[in-house]
Design an enzyme around this catalytic site. Structure first.
Site, PDB file in Angstrom:
ATOM      1  N   HIS A   1       0.813   4.268  -2.859  1.00 14.98           N
ATOM      2  CA  HIS A   1       1.061   5.717  -2.865  1.00 14.98           C
ATOM      3  C   HIS A   1       2.288   6.095  -3.696  1.00 14.98           C
ATOM      4  O   HIS A   1       2.396   7.223  -4.173  1.00 14.98           O
ATOM      5  CB  HIS A   1       1.238   6.226  -1.434  1.00 14.98           C
ATOM      6  CG  HIS A   1      -0.006   6.142  -0.606  1.00 14.98           C
ATOM      7  ND1 HIS A   1      -1.244   6.539  -1.070  1.00 14.98           N
ATOM      8  CD2 HIS A   1      -0.212   5.703   0.673  1.00 14.98           C
ATOM      9  CE1 HIS A   1      -2.150   6.352  -0.124  1.00 14.98           C
ATOM     10  NE2 HIS A   1      -1.554   5.833   0.938  1.00 14.98           N
TER      11      HIS A   1
ATOM     12  N   HIS B   1       0.839  -1.207   0.000  1.00 12.10           N
ATOM     13  CA  HIS B   1       0.000   0.000   0.000  1.00 12.10           C
ATOM     14  C   HIS B   1       0.875   1.259   0.000  1.00 12.10           C
ATOM     15  O   HIS B   1       0.671   2.171  -0.805  1.00 12.10           O
ATOM     16  CB  HIS B   1      -0.900  -0.060   1.248  1.00 12.10           C
ATOM     17  CG  HIS B   1      -1.698   1.173   1.533  1.00 12.10           C
ATOM     18  ND1 HIS B   1      -3.074   1.180   1.508  1.00 12.10           N
ATOM     19  CD2 HIS B   1      -1.337   2.439   1.893  1.00 12.10           C
ATOM     20  CE1 HIS B   1      -3.519   2.388   1.817  1.00 12.10           C
ATOM     21  NE2 HIS B   1      -2.477   3.171   2.061  1.00 12.10           N
ATOM     22  N   GLU B   2       1.853   1.296   0.899  1.00  6.30           N
ATOM     23  CA  GLU B   2       2.673   2.514   1.029  1.00  6.30           C
ATOM     24  C   GLU B   2       3.674   2.663  -0.123  1.00  6.30           C
ATOM     25  O   GLU B   2       3.781   3.722  -0.726  1.00  6.30           O
ATOM     26  CB  GLU B   2       3.429   2.510   2.367  1.00  6.30           C
ATOM     27  CG  GLU B   2       2.546   2.472   3.607  1.00  6.30           C
ATOM     28  CD  GLU B   2       1.653   3.687   3.768  1.00  6.30           C
ATOM     29  OE1 GLU B   2       1.843   4.698   3.065  1.00  6.30           O
ATOM     30  OE2 GLU B   2       0.730   3.629   4.607  1.00  6.30           O
TER      31      GLU B   2
ATOM     32  N   GLU C   1      -6.481   6.568  -0.954  1.00  9.91           N
ATOM     33  CA  GLU C   1      -6.346   5.399  -0.073  1.00  9.91           C
ATOM     34  C   GLU C   1      -6.912   4.158  -0.755  1.00  9.91           C
ATOM     35  O   GLU C   1      -6.372   3.067  -0.639  1.00  9.91           O
ATOM     36  CB  GLU C   1      -7.059   5.640   1.261  1.00  9.91           C
ATOM     37  CG  GLU C   1      -6.436   6.714   2.137  1.00  9.91           C
ATOM     38  CD  GLU C   1      -4.956   6.501   2.411  1.00  9.91           C
ATOM     39  OE1 GLU C   1      -4.511   5.336   2.478  1.00  9.91           O
ATOM     40  OE2 GLU C   1      -4.228   7.498   2.549  1.00  9.91           O
TER      41      GLU C   1
END
Length: 741
Positions: free
Chosen positions: A454, A449-450, A507
C-alpha cells in the site's frame, strides 16, 4: 434445509483479545486517554448498524433489551422452560454474538447474511418469555414485529450486501442503481466533496428524481454555524437532476463521539494529539472530510505514541460502489519488541523499493518513511478486526505527506492459530510445516503488504491548475512502449475512478508485493529468519496464498457473478495467475476425501517459487501498477475482472470447486474485547468470570472467550445511557424506513 453458509455454527471459534499486560504498563494519564478514545470508538462503531442493513439497528436494540435484563446464564433457565434445547439456546447466543461482532446481521468478512440456527417459533417463544418482554410487552412486541421477518428472511436479494437487485445496502436507498451511484459520484466530484462520510437517498419530487446526499455530522443545520467558515450544503442542479446536500446523518451518535473526543483531549500526550482530536471533532461535528484530513495530517506527525488510535469513516470495502467509508475506531498500545522489526523494515524500504518490477518513474518521487508499529488492540469498534492497516486512505496525503502502518499483534496471535485436523486442501506432508510457520510467515506478509504494498507506487495527476506531477512528455508506459496518455485529473481519486474494483485490486497489488519481496533474504533476516528456516517461511507464505485463493471461492456469488470480499477475491486472482504460469509450479486437483465426499488438493513446487513464481508475479504486478498509475480504468478492469472470473470451463472447474470449499469451510473467529471503566463506576452484574486490572483511575474489565462473554461485553459497554441510546437508534432507523421499501 437452509444452506449452512447462512448460519454461524454452534462451535464457532471465539477468542478474547488479550491486552492486559499492555494496558497495565500505561501511566494513569495514558489510561484515561485510552478510555475516552475507546468510548468515542464504541459509540461511533454503532453507526455501522445503520450502514449495513435496514434491520441491523432494530436487531441490536432487541438483543440489548433482552440481555440488559437477564445475563446469558440467567436467560438459559427461561429458554429451557420455553421449550428450547441446549443446542437451540447455544445457537441463539452464537447468533447474538455474531450480530455484536459484525455490527449487524451480515458477515463483515464476506458480506453474507446470517440467520439464527433455530426455528423462528422457538426464538419467538424465548423473546416472549424474557424478563424484558414481561416488563414491557407493548414495546417488545413492536420491536419483535418489525425485526422478526427480516431476521430470518433469505430472499435472493437479502442473502448478501449489494446495490440494486444484487443485494442489500443502507449506504443507498433501496431504489438506487449503479447508474445512480455513478451520477452521484460525478456530482460529488463536481462539488469537490468526498463520498467517504455520505449516504445517498433517492426520492421523487414533482415526478422527477431528487437525490439527497447526507453527510454524517452532529450538527443538523445545513447553514454555516459557529466555528465553521462555510457550509457545503444546499440544493443544486446537476446533469438536469436535483441534488440536495444535507447534514445530520447519525447525529446523536456523532454527538457522543465528539463528546468523548473532547474528554480525551485533556489527556493527550502532546500538541499533535490535541490538534488531531480537535480536527476529528470538527469533522464529526460539521460533517467535514477536509477537517478529518487535517486531523490525519497531525496523526501522521504523531510518531511512535504509546497509545495509538484512529477513528472515522475509513474503509470502503462494504460500499457496493466502493467510495463510502465504514465507520471504525481503534485504540491500541504499542508492542515495543515487535515494533523494532518493523522499524528495521522501514529503514530498508528505500533499498527494497527499487526491487519492485515497475520503472522508477512509476514510483513516488520520495519515499515518506512512515511510522510502523506492532500494536496490541484494546478497542476495535466497527464490523470486524483486520490484521494490519495502512492509513490514512486519502490519496493526496499518502502520495505527498505520508502514512502510518500498524500490525495488530494480539489479533495475529489468535486469528490464525489453526488445528491440524481443520487444515483443509493441503497434503499431509505440508500440514505440520504450515502450522509451524503460518504465524511467522503471515507477519512477514503483513509487514510487506502494508508498508511496501500500500505504501508504494505513484499516481500520475494533473491538478486543477493544469500542473502535472510527472514528465508527461517523457514517461513511457512499459506495457505499450508508448508515452503515458492517461492520468488522474483534478479531484479524481483512485477510489472514485476505479470504484467497484478499487478495493480488491489494491489489496491484490499489495499481496503481490508481499509475495515478491518475501523472496528477498534481507527482508527475511529482518524478521529473524535465516537459512533453511527462511526458505520454509517463503514456502509457507506462498502456499498459504494459493490455499487462500481456493478458500476465496466461498466469497463468490455465482447467481450475481460477484465477489463479496476484497481480500479473498485478490487471493483468488493470484491463484489464477500462478496456475497460469504453468511448469508445475502450482497443482490443484479435485479428489475424494477420506469421508467419501468431494475434496481438493493444492500443491506448490518450492523449487520453482524463485523462478517461475517470481517471474509470473513480476509480470502481473507491473501491469497492476501501470494501470493504477495511469488511471487506465478500462485496461485495469479488463485485466482484473478476467482473472476474477469463476467458471466451470477450462483446466479447473472453479464453480464445482466452490461447492467443495463450502462443504469444508471453517467459520471465521469472533473476538471478545475488554471494556474500560473509570474506577468506582459500578458495573450492573454481580458474579463474573473475569479479571480486573486496576489503574489509578481506569480499570480494565475482561470477559471469557465465549458467546456469553462477548454478549456481556456489549451489554455492559453501553449501560450508562442505554435507554436513550436505544431510543436514538430506533428513531434513526424509523426515520429512514420509507427508503428501504
Amino acid at each position: 434445509m437452509v444452506d449452512s453458509q447462512y448460519y454461524l455454527p454452534n462451535d464457532i471459534g471465539i477468542s478474547a483479545l488479550d491486552c492486559r499486560e499492555a494496558f497495565r504498563l500505561l501511566s494513569p494519564q495514558e489510561k484515561m486517554y485510552a478510555h475516552y478514545l475507546s468510548r468515542a470508538s464504541w459509540y461511533g462503531g454503532l453507526v455501522v448498524l445503520l450502514q449495513t442493513s435496514p434491520e441491523s439497528a432494530n436487531i441490536f436494540v432487541l438483543l440489548q433489551r433482552i440481555f440488559r435484563k437477564q445475563t446469558p446464564d440467567q436467560l438459559e433457565q427461561v429458554a429451557k422452560a420455553a421449550g428450547l434445547s441446549s443446542e437451540d439456546y447455544q445457537a441463539f447466543l452464537v447468533y447474538a454474538a455474531g450480530v455484536y461482532a459484525n455490527m449487524g446481521n451480515y458477515k463483515s468478512f464476506g458480506d453474507t447474511k446470517f440467520i439464527p440456527n433455530l426455528p423462528k417459533d422457538k426464538l419467538e417463544a424465548l423473546v416472549r418469555a424474557s424478563q424484558a418482554f414481561q416488563e414491557n410487552p407493548t414495546e417488545m412486541e413492536a420491536l419483535w414485529g418489525i425485526s422478526s421477518c427480516l431476521i430470518y428472511s433469505l430472499e435472493d436479494r437479502q442473502k448478501q450486501l449489494g446495490l440494486g437487485d444484487k443485494g442489500i445496502t443502507s449506504y443507498f436507498s433501496g431504489n438506487c442503481s449503479l447508474e445512480d451511484a455513478e451520477l452521484a459520484q460525478r456530482f460529488l466530484d463536481s462539488r469537490k466533496l468526498s463520498a467517504y462520510n455520505t449516504r445517498l437517498f433517492k426520492r421523487e419530487n414533482g415526478g422527477k428524481p431528487c437525490y439527497e446526499v447526507r453527510l454524517a455530522s452532529a450538527v443538523q443545520k445545513d447553514c454555516a454555524v459557529d466555528g465553521e467558515a462555510g457550509s457545503s450544503c444546499g440544493s443544486f442542479t446537476f446533469e438536469d437532476k436535483e441534488f440536495i446536500v444535507k447534514r445530520g446523518d447519525y447525529s446523536p451518535l456523532m454527538e457522543k463521539v465528539c463528546h468523548y473526543l473532547q474528554e480525551a483531549q485533556a489527556y493527550a500526550a502532546n500538541e499533535n494529539q490535541k490538534k488531531m482530536l480537535e480536527e476529528y471533532r470538527r469533522s464529526f461535528e460539521f460533517g467535514s472530510i477536509e477537517a478529518h484530513k487535517e486531523g490525519s495530517r497531525f496523526w501522521i506527525k504523531d510518531k511512535g505514541p504509546i497509545v495509538e488510535s484512529y477513528i472515522g469513516f475509513i474503509e470502503s470495502y462494504r460500499d457496493p460502489f466502493g467510495s463510502r467509508g465504514e465507520f471504525e475506531g481503534f485504540v491500541a498500545v504499542v508492542n515495543k519488541a515487535m515494533s523494532e522489526r518493523f522499524a528495521k523494515l522501514v529503514s530498508s524500504a528505500e533499498i527494497l523499493l527499487p526491487e519492485l518490477p515497475w520503472p522508477q518513474q512509476f514510483e513516488k518521487d520520495t519515499f515518506l518513511k512512515p511510522d510502523f508499529t506492532s500494536l496490541d488492540v484494546l478497542t476495535f469498534a466497527g464490523s470486524g478486526i483486520p490484521a494490519g492497516i495502512n492509513i490514512p486512505n486519502y490519496d493526496d496525503i499518502r502520495q505527498s505527506e505520508g502514512f502510518k502502518n500498524v500490525s495488530l499483534g494480539n489479533v495475529l496471535a489468535v486469528a490464525y492459530a489453526t488445528q491440524k485436523e481443520k487444515l483443509t486442501f493441503l497434503e499431509e506432508k505440508d500440514k505440520d510445516l504450515f502450522i509451524k510457520w503460518k504465524g511467522p510467515s503471515f507477519e512477514v506478509q503483513v509487514g510487506l503488504h502494508e508498508l511496501l504494498g500500500h505504501g508504494s507506487g505513484k499516481l500520475f495527476v494533473q491538478d486543477d491548475h493544469g500542473k502535472f506531477n510527472f514528465d508527461q512528455s517523457n514517461v513511457v508506459n512499459p506495457e505499450t512502449g508508448e508515452k503515458v496518455s492517461s492520468w488522474y485529473q483534478g479531484s479524481e481519486t483512485w477510489d472514485s475512478k476505479f470504484s467497484t474494483i478499487a478495493s480488491s485490486y489494491e489489496e491484490c497489488r499489495a499481496e503481490c508485493v508481499g509475495l515478491y519481496l518475501c523472496l528477498n533474504k534481507q527482508v527475511l533476516s529482518i524478521f529473524g529468519h535465516e537459512a533453511q528456516e527462511a526458505e520454509d517461511v517463503v514456502y509457507i507464505n506462498w502456499l498459504s496464498m494459493v490455499r487462500a485463493g481456493l478458500l476465496g471461492l466461498e466469497f463468490y456469488t455465482p447467481e450475481s457473478k460477484s465477489w463479496r470480499q476484497a481480500h479473498m477475491q485478490a487471493r483468488f486472482v493470484i491463484l489464477r495467475v500462478l496456475l497460469e504460469a504453468g511448469e508445475g509450479l502450482v497443482g490443484l486437483e479435485e479428489v475424494e476425501g477420506q469421508d467419501g465426499k468431494p475434496d481438493a488438493r493444492i500443491t506448490l513446487d518450492r523449487s520453482k517459487i524463485s523462478t517461475v513464481g517470481k517471474d509470473a508475479i513480476h509480470r502481473f504486478l507491473c501491469k497492476l501498477q501501470v494501470f493504477k498509475s495511469t488511471a487506465d480504468v478500462e485496461g485495469g478492469r479488463a485485466l482484473y475482472e478476467g482473472y476474477s472470473a469463476v467458471s466451470d470451463t477450462g483446466a479447473h472447474n472453479f464453480l464445482r470447486l466452490r461447492e467443495t470449499v463450502l462443504l469444508r469451510k471453517e467459520a471465521r473467529k469472533m473476538f471478545v474485547q475488554a471494556n474500560t471503566r473509570i474506577g468506582g463506576n459500578k458495573l450492573e452484574f454481580g458474579d463474573r468470570h473475569m479479571n480486573q486490572t486496576g489503574g489509578e483511575n481506569v480499570e480494565l474489565v475482561e470477559y471469557e472467550s465465549s458467546a456469553a462473554g462477548l454478549i456481556r461485553s456489549f451489554t455492559e459497554r453501553f449501560q450508562d445511557d442505554a435507554d436513550q441510546l436505544e431510543a436514538d437508534l430506533l428513531d434513526l432507523n424509523k426515520a429512514d424506513a420509507c427508503y428501504w421499501c
